[in-house]
Design a protein around this motif. Structure first.
Motif, PDB file in Angstrom:
ATOM      1  N   ARG A  60       0.839  -1.192   0.000  1.00 51.69           N
ATOM      2  CA  ARG A  60       0.000   0.000   0.000  1.00 51.69           C
ATOM      3  C   ARG A  60       0.878   1.247   0.000  1.00 51.69           C
ATOM      4  O   ARG A  60       1.791   1.381   0.812  1.00 51.69           O
ATOM      5  N   LYS A  61       0.607   2.152  -0.909  1.00 47.67           N
ATOM      6  CA  LYS A  61       1.415   3.366  -1.035  1.00 47.67           C
ATOM      7  C   LYS A  61       0.736   4.527  -0.318  1.00 47.67           C
ATOM      8  O   LYS A  61      -0.441   4.813  -0.541  1.00 47.67           O
ATOM      9  N   SER A  62       1.479   5.207   0.538  1.00 51.20           N
ATOM     10  CA  SER A  62       0.930   6.308   1.310  1.00 51.20           C
ATOM     11  C   SER A  62       0.691   7.550   0.450  1.00 51.20           C
ATOM     12  O   SER A  62       1.581   7.991  -0.286  1.00 51.20           O
ATOM     13  N   PHE A  63      -0.479   8.122   0.584  1.00 48.62           N
ATOM     14  CA  PHE A  63      -0.811   9.368  -0.104  1.00 48.62           C
ATOM     15  C   PHE A  63       0.058  10.517   0.394  1.00 48.62           C
ATOM     16  O   PHE A  63       0.449  11.400  -0.357  1.00 48.62           O
ATOM     17  N   PHE A  64       0.401  10.503   1.667  1.00 48.16           N
ATOM     18  CA  PHE A  64       1.099  11.630   2.280  1.00 48.16           C
ATOM     19  C   PHE A  64       2.607  11.591   2.096  1.00 48.16           C
ATOM     20  O   PHE A  64       3.257  12.635   2.060  1.00 48.16           O
ATOM     21  N   THR A  65       3.200  10.415   2.002  1.00 46.59           N
ATOM     22  CA  THR A  65       4.668  10.342   1.937  1.00 46.59           C
ATOM     23  C   THR A  65       5.193   9.597   0.715  1.00 46.59           C
ATOM     24  O   THR A  65       6.370   9.696   0.399  1.00 46.59           O
ATOM     25  N   GLY A  66       4.350   8.813   0.051  1.00 43.92           N
ATOM     26  CA  GLY A  66       4.799   8.022  -1.092  1.00 43.92           C
ATOM     27  C   GLY A  66       5.511   6.741  -0.693  1.00 43.92           C
ATOM     28  O   GLY A  66       5.898   5.955  -1.567  1.00 43.92           O
ATOM     29  N   LYS A  67       5.677   6.493   0.602  1.00 38.62           N
ATOM     30  CA  LYS A  67       6.317   5.268   1.061  1.00 38.62           C
ATOM     31  C   LYS A  67       5.344   4.083   0.927  1.00 38.62           C
ATOM     32  O   LYS A  67       4.130   4.262   0.965  1.00 38.62           O
ATOM     33  N   THR A  68       5.920   2.897   0.766  1.00 39.44           N
ATOM     34  CA  THR A  68       5.118   1.697   0.560  1.00 39.44           C
ATOM     35  C   THR A  68       5.228   0.763   1.760  1.00 39.44           C
ATOM     36  O   THR A  68       6.329   0.501   2.251  1.00 39.44           O
ATOM     37  N   TYR A  69       4.079   0.280   2.206  1.00 40.33           N
ATOM     38  CA  TYR A  69       4.011  -0.574   3.380  1.00 40.33           C
ATOM     39  C   TYR A  69       3.034  -1.736   3.143  1.00 40.33           C
ATOM     40  O   TYR A  69       2.230  -1.710   2.210  1.00 40.33           O
ATOM     41  N   ILE A  70       3.075  -2.690   4.062  1.00 38.80           N
ATOM     42  CA  ILE A  70       2.040  -3.720   4.113  1.00 38.80           C
ATOM     43  C   ILE A  70       0.886  -3.237   4.985  1.00 38.80           C
ATOM     44  O   ILE A  70      -0.284  -3.458   4.690  1.00 38.80           O
ATOM     45  N   HIS A  71       1.231  -2.558   6.063  1.00 39.03           N
ATOM     46  CA  HIS A  71       0.241  -2.002   6.997  1.00 39.03           C
ATOM     47  C   HIS A  71       0.842  -0.732   7.585  1.00 39.03           C
ATOM     48  O   HIS A  71       2.025  -0.712   7.944  1.00 39.03           O
ATOM     49  N   TYR A  72       0.040   0.349   7.662  1.00 38.07           N
ATOM     50  CA  TYR A  72       0.612   1.593   8.184  1.00 38.07           C
ATOM     51  C   TYR A  72      -0.467   2.529   8.701  1.00 38.07           C
ATOM     52  O   TYR A  72      -1.670   2.341   8.463  1.00 38.07           O
ATOM     53  N   TYR A  91      -4.933   8.510   8.326  1.00 38.37           N
ATOM     54  CA  TYR A  91      -5.278   7.325   7.541  1.00 38.37           C
ATOM     55  C   TYR A  91      -4.607   6.106   8.158  1.00 38.37           C
ATOM     56  O   TYR A  91      -3.527   6.209   8.748  1.00 38.37           O
ATOM     57  N   HIS A  92      -5.277   4.961   8.044  1.00 36.92           N
ATOM     58  CA  HIS A  92      -4.625   3.696   8.387  1.00 36.92           C
ATOM     59  C   HIS A  92      -5.222   2.587   7.526  1.00 36.92           C
ATOM     60  O   HIS A  92      -6.400   2.622   7.158  1.00 36.92           O
ATOM     61  N   THR A  93      -4.403   1.617   7.184  1.00 33.37           N
ATOM     62  CA  THR A  93      -4.878   0.483   6.394  1.00 33.37           C
ATOM     63  C   THR A  93      -5.753  -0.405   7.265  1.00 33.37           C
ATOM     64  O   THR A  93      -5.563  -0.517   8.477  1.00 33.37           O
ATOM     65  N   GLN A  94      -6.725  -1.061   6.620  1.00 34.73           N
ATOM     66  CA  GLN A  94      -7.640  -1.950   7.325  1.00 34.73           C
ATOM     67  C   GLN A  94      -7.635  -3.360   6.738  1.00 34.73           C
ATOM     68  O   GLN A  94      -8.339  -4.239   7.240  1.00 34.73           O
ATOM     69  N   GLU A  95      -6.838  -3.572   5.700  1.00 40.40           N
ATOM     70  CA  GLU A  95      -6.824  -4.864   5.029  1.00 40.40           C
ATOM     71  C   GLU A  95      -6.092  -5.925   5.850  1.00 40.40           C
ATOM     72  O   GLU A  95      -5.173  -5.617   6.612  1.00 40.40           O
ATOM     73  N   ASP A  96      -6.506  -7.183   5.684  1.00 41.77           N
ATOM     74  CA  ASP A  96      -5.785  -8.298   6.298  1.00 41.77           C
ATOM     75  C   ASP A  96      -4.362  -8.359   5.736  1.00 41.77           C
ATOM     76  O   ASP A  96      -4.105  -7.939   4.605  1.00 41.77           O
ATOM     77  N   PHE A  97      -3.438  -8.879   6.527  1.00 40.26           N
ATOM     78  CA  PHE A  97      -2.100  -9.149   6.021  1.00 40.26           C
ATOM     79  C   PHE A  97      -1.573 -10.402   6.700  1.00 40.26           C
ATOM     80  O   PHE A  97      -2.212 -10.973   7.584  1.00 40.26           O
TER      81      PHE A  97
END
Length: 216
Positions: A60-72, A91-97
């Protein structure tokens, strides 16, 4: 510490900011991985004070920083005397991982996890720096400063990244449900969750804001 709700102005662009990508490194040796549920996993690591793990799933790519994470989670701090005394979860991700422990893989809901991480991004913005915002991100940050009548904002992200080594341990949380009938007593319940840290346990790391303010 107070936490204020998500404001609608910041929602601009978030839907296009999410970027799903296959996690090839995590699944490279999938044939050797045993998929188990959280209960089986909890039994397997029972009694271990700390253990190493990695995370996997859609990036998942952050709208605010452009960094990519699995969960953030992305947080705006803007307290007056202590800038971290007041914040919003932008913002925070809500998807399973998935987490990988040895040859075991476990799919988790974000509510089954508690993160205890150092910031992966941190930058302070002063009000005059955002006087003429040049992007949707800067416009969003400017709107927070205006709405909250704050002079400065600290943008911080905490995230779990694919391929990085983390440390886990299980902990039990207690909570109460309302009485089922008038005059009854609240029902006490317990829930086992996985704490994930970027430092080996024991440590003095605090839970990230998303989980620090968690309620049932």
């Amino acid at each position: 510490m107070t936490m204020k709700p998500w404001i609608s102005a910041i929602g601009v662009g978030l839907s296009v900011a999410l970027m799903a990508q296959p996690d090839r490194a995590f699944t490279a040796k999938n044939e050797a991985v045993k998929n188990v549920d959280f209960h089986e996993f909890a039994e397997k690591v029972k009694g271990k004070g700390s253990f190493e793990l990695t995370v996997g799933g859609a990036a998942r790519k952050s709208f605010f920083t452009g960094k990519t994470y699995i969960h953030y989670e992305t947080i705006a701090f803007y307290g007056r005397d202590d800038i971290k005394s007041t914040y919003q979860i932008l913002y925070h991700t809500q998807e399973d991982f998935t987490i990988r422990y040895g040859s075991v893989a476990v799919e988790l809901r974000y509510s089954q996890v508690r993160t205890c991480l150092s910031p992966s991004f941190e930058r302070k913005y002063k009000k005059d720096e955002l006087a003429e915002p040049q992007s949707d991100r800067e416009k969003s940050l400017r709107s927070i400063l205006e709405n909250e009548e704050a002079e400065a904002l600290l943008l911080v992200e905490y995230g779990l990244e694919a391929g990085k080594k983390y440390y886990g341990r299980l902990t039990t949380e207690s909570y109460h449900l309302p009485p089922r009938e008038r005059g009854g007593k609240p029902e006490r319940r317990q829930k086992t969750v996985l704490v994930i840290s970027d430092r080996a346990f024991p440590n003095d790391c605090e839970l990230t804001p998303l989980y620090k303010g968690w309620s049932y």
